[in-house]
Design an enzyme around this catalytic site. Sequence first.
Site, PDB file in Angstrom:
ATOM      1  N   ARG A  97       0.917  -1.059  -0.069  1.00 45.29           N
ATOM      2  CA  ARG A  97      -0.016  -0.047   0.232  1.00 45.29           C
ATOM      3  C   ARG A  97       1.012   1.092  -0.173  1.00 45.29           C
ATOM      4  O   ARG A  97       2.092   1.341   0.585  1.00 45.29           O
ATOM      5  CB  ARG A  97      -0.865  -0.035   1.321  1.00 45.29           C
ATOM      6  N   HIS A 153      -1.724   0.599 -10.057  1.00 41.36           N
ATOM      7  CA  HIS A 153      -2.258  -0.061  -9.094  1.00 41.36           C
ATOM      8  C   HIS A 153      -3.015  -1.481 -10.019  1.00 41.36           C
ATOM      9  O   HIS A 153      -4.278  -1.738  -9.634  1.00 41.36           O
ATOM     10  CB  HIS A 153      -3.554   0.534  -7.968  1.00 41.36           C
ATOM     11  N   GLU A 205      -4.292   7.847  -4.650  1.00 44.19           N
ATOM     12  CA  GLU A 205      -4.714   7.200  -5.936  1.00 44.19           C
ATOM     13  C   GLU A 205      -6.009   7.489  -6.309  1.00 44.19           C
ATOM     14  O   GLU A 205      -6.888   8.013  -5.654  1.00 44.19           O
ATOM     15  CB  GLU A 205      -4.657   5.727  -5.676  1.00 44.19           C
TER      16      GLU A 205
HETATM   17  P1  NAP Z   1      -0.784 -11.496   3.930  1.00 45.44           P
HETATM   18  O1  NAP Z   1      -0.829 -12.944   3.665  1.00 45.44           O
HETATM   19  O2  NAP Z   1      -1.582 -11.115   5.034  1.00 45.44           O
HETATM   20  O3  NAP Z   1       0.720 -11.097   4.090  1.00 45.44           O
HETATM   21  C1  NAP Z   1       1.015  -9.805   4.976  1.00 45.44           C
HETATM   22  C2  NAP Z   1       2.215 -10.083   5.676  1.00 45.44           C
HETATM   23  O4  NAP Z   1       2.777  -8.880   6.215  1.00 45.44           O
HETATM   24  C3  NAP Z   1       2.035 -11.066   6.809  1.00 45.44           C
HETATM   25  O5  NAP Z   1       2.371 -12.350   6.411  1.00 45.44           O
HETATM   26  C4  NAP Z   1       2.686 -10.424   7.877  1.00 45.44           C
HETATM   27  O6  NAP Z   1       3.627 -11.386   8.385  1.00 45.44           O
HETATM   28  C5  NAP Z   1       3.335  -9.124   7.286  1.00 45.44           C
HETATM   29  N1  NAP Z   1       3.290  -7.986   8.380  1.00 45.44           N
HETATM   30  C6  NAP Z   1       2.146  -7.570   8.829  1.00 45.44           C
HETATM   31  N2  NAP Z   1       2.165  -6.489   9.506  1.00 45.44           N
HETATM   32  C7  NAP Z   1       3.751  -6.481   9.735  1.00 45.44           C
HETATM   33  C8  NAP Z   1       4.554  -5.673  10.426  1.00 45.44           C
HETATM   34  N3  NAP Z   1       4.075  -4.665  11.176  1.00 45.44           N
HETATM   35  N4  NAP Z   1       5.695  -5.977  10.422  1.00 45.44           N
HETATM   36  C9  NAP Z   1       6.326  -6.724   9.341  1.00 45.44           C
HETATM   37  N5  NAP Z   1       5.493  -7.698   8.876  1.00 45.44           N
HETATM   38  C10 NAP Z   1       4.058  -7.504   8.986  1.00 45.44           C
HETATM   39  O7  NAP Z   1      -1.486 -10.783   3.092  1.00 45.44           O
HETATM   40  P2  NAP Z   1      -1.205 -10.821   1.262  1.00 45.44           P
HETATM   41  O8  NAP Z   1      -2.186 -11.543   0.646  1.00 45.44           O
HETATM   42  O9  NAP Z   1       0.104 -11.260   1.061  1.00 45.44           O
HETATM   43  O10 NAP Z   1      -1.147  -9.161   0.654  1.00 45.44           O
HETATM   44  C11 NAP Z   1      -0.497  -8.433   1.153  1.00 45.44           C
HETATM   45  C12 NAP Z   1      -1.121  -6.878   1.123  1.00 45.44           C
HETATM   46  O11 NAP Z   1      -0.624  -6.716  -0.411  1.00 45.44           O
HETATM   47  C13 NAP Z   1      -2.204  -6.611   1.478  1.00 45.44           C
HETATM   48  O12 NAP Z   1      -2.684  -6.481   2.412  1.00 45.44           O
HETATM   49  C14 NAP Z   1      -2.501  -5.455   0.200  1.00 45.44           C
HETATM   50  O13 NAP Z   1      -2.366  -4.177   0.796  1.00 45.44           O
HETATM   51  C15 NAP Z   1      -1.347  -5.664  -0.750  1.00 45.44           C
HETATM   52  N6  NAP Z   1      -2.053  -5.964  -1.977  1.00 45.44           N
HETATM   53  C16 NAP Z   1      -1.714  -5.149  -3.108  1.00 45.44           C
HETATM   54  C17 NAP Z   1      -2.125  -5.227  -4.457  1.00 45.44           C
HETATM   55  C18 NAP Z   1      -2.016  -4.646  -5.474  1.00 45.44           C
HETATM   56  O14 NAP Z   1      -2.837  -4.612  -6.412  1.00 45.44           O
HETATM   57  N7  NAP Z   1      -0.787  -4.069  -5.500  1.00 45.44           N
HETATM   58  C19 NAP Z   1      -2.916  -6.419  -4.609  1.00 45.44           C
HETATM   59  C20 NAP Z   1      -3.263  -7.298  -3.454  1.00 45.44           C
HETATM   60  C21 NAP Z   1      -2.741  -7.035  -2.213  1.00 45.44           C
HETATM   61  P3  NAP Z   1       3.606 -11.495   9.927  1.00 45.44           P
HETATM   62  O15 NAP Z   1       2.530 -11.856  10.466  1.00 45.44           O
HETATM   63  O16 NAP Z   1       4.857 -12.519   9.980  1.00 45.44           O
HETATM   64  O17 NAP Z   1       4.280 -10.239  10.413  1.00 45.44           O
END
Ligand code: NAP
Length: 325
Positions: A237, A285, A266
């Site tokens: 994000r 995005h 955005e």
């Molecule tokens: P996810 O499986 O929940 O992965 C996010 C990871 O971030 C978690 O495994 C968590 O690991 C880590 N995390 C969270 N807070 C943290 C912190 N304070 N410090 C360090 N690590 C932290 O989610 P995902 O499906 O991979 O998606 C991740 C993000 O990508 C979404 O939330 C969204 O914002 C973004 N996204 C963007 C697009 C785009 O079009 N560009 C599309 C989809 C998603 P730990 O619990 O081990 O810390």
Amino acid sequence: MKPSVVLYKPLPAELRQRLEQHFTLHCFDGLTSENSQPFLSALANAEGIIGSGGKIDPDFLDKAPRLRAASTISVGYDNFDVEALNQRGIVLTHTPTVLTETVADTIMALVLATARRVVEVAERVKAGEWQDNIDSSWFGVDVHHKTIGILGMGRIGLAVAQRAHFGFSMPVLYTSRRSHAEAESRFNAHRCDLDTLLAESDFLCITLPLTEQTFHMIGPEQLAKMKSSAILINAGRGSVVDEQALIDALQNGTIHAAGLDVFEQEPLSQNSPLLKLNNVVALPHIGSATHETRYAMAACAVDNLIAALTGTVTENCVNPLVIEK
Ligand code: NAP
């Protein structure tokens, strides 16, 4: 009588029909019409909402007193005030998993585009500048065997690690609050603290959600700890990175380049200094934006809403404690 549902994003006809089998559907193009009378009347009776974008905060929820479920067509849900949903007993579902591989592909596209300057040199070809054998002004830097640092080793981070490890023979470092055994055993990923990640990554790849803890996690201090040859990729994000600090770092040569799919505001303003920099690849995005994946996300969100409103939700629920109450 069927429960009333507000749909605030256009859906393919068959998915809309699927919703109509279960619900009385009120369709809107987006949340921009939030204050229009038809939208407010529909919201006043809605037991469910489905769509993406917009800010779903207590003000919005006050206009939806009968709401029981919200289904977002996205994996990120930082636009929802989850605490307010919890207080009102509203279930929130999202669409993880179905978009993971596509977003990881987008991230690798940014890695390659920034390192090899794909967009910039293609523009030079179009401008008629390719008149002779190319000189070093067209060169990029290698991707293979460089170190990739993944900030946020979740679903998408893991899929990036897989591509980097098997596809490009890249050593993988990562920073997450927990260790991730699968990343370590399958992709030989090494967990480290943020300072080490910043200091050692050739590509810093941000796949974090936006939360209170991750807001501006990468600011001037962190950028200063990166290699001057490093490339920052953000597909998490926009507000995880302090955008002004990033602009300064790119202008001053603190880091080499950036590949960005997400921004603090955005759509990105035409006046953003980022658009004037040759060492930036800015995408609108498009992380999950393929026909197949956007369809899969919409279908998943439709199934999620049906499950949430019929009391059968077992997966993709952001706040399962609400169901248990
Ligand atoms: P996810 O499986 O929940 O992965 C996010 C990871 O971030 C978690 O495994 C968590 O690991 C880590 N995390 C969270 N807070 C943290 C912190 N304070 N410090 C360090 N690590 C932290 O989610 P995902 O499906 O991979 O998606 C991740 C993000 O990508 C979404 O939330 C969204 O914002 C973004 N996204 C963007 C697009 C785009 O079009 N560009 C599309 C989809 C998603 P730990 O619990 O081990 O810390």
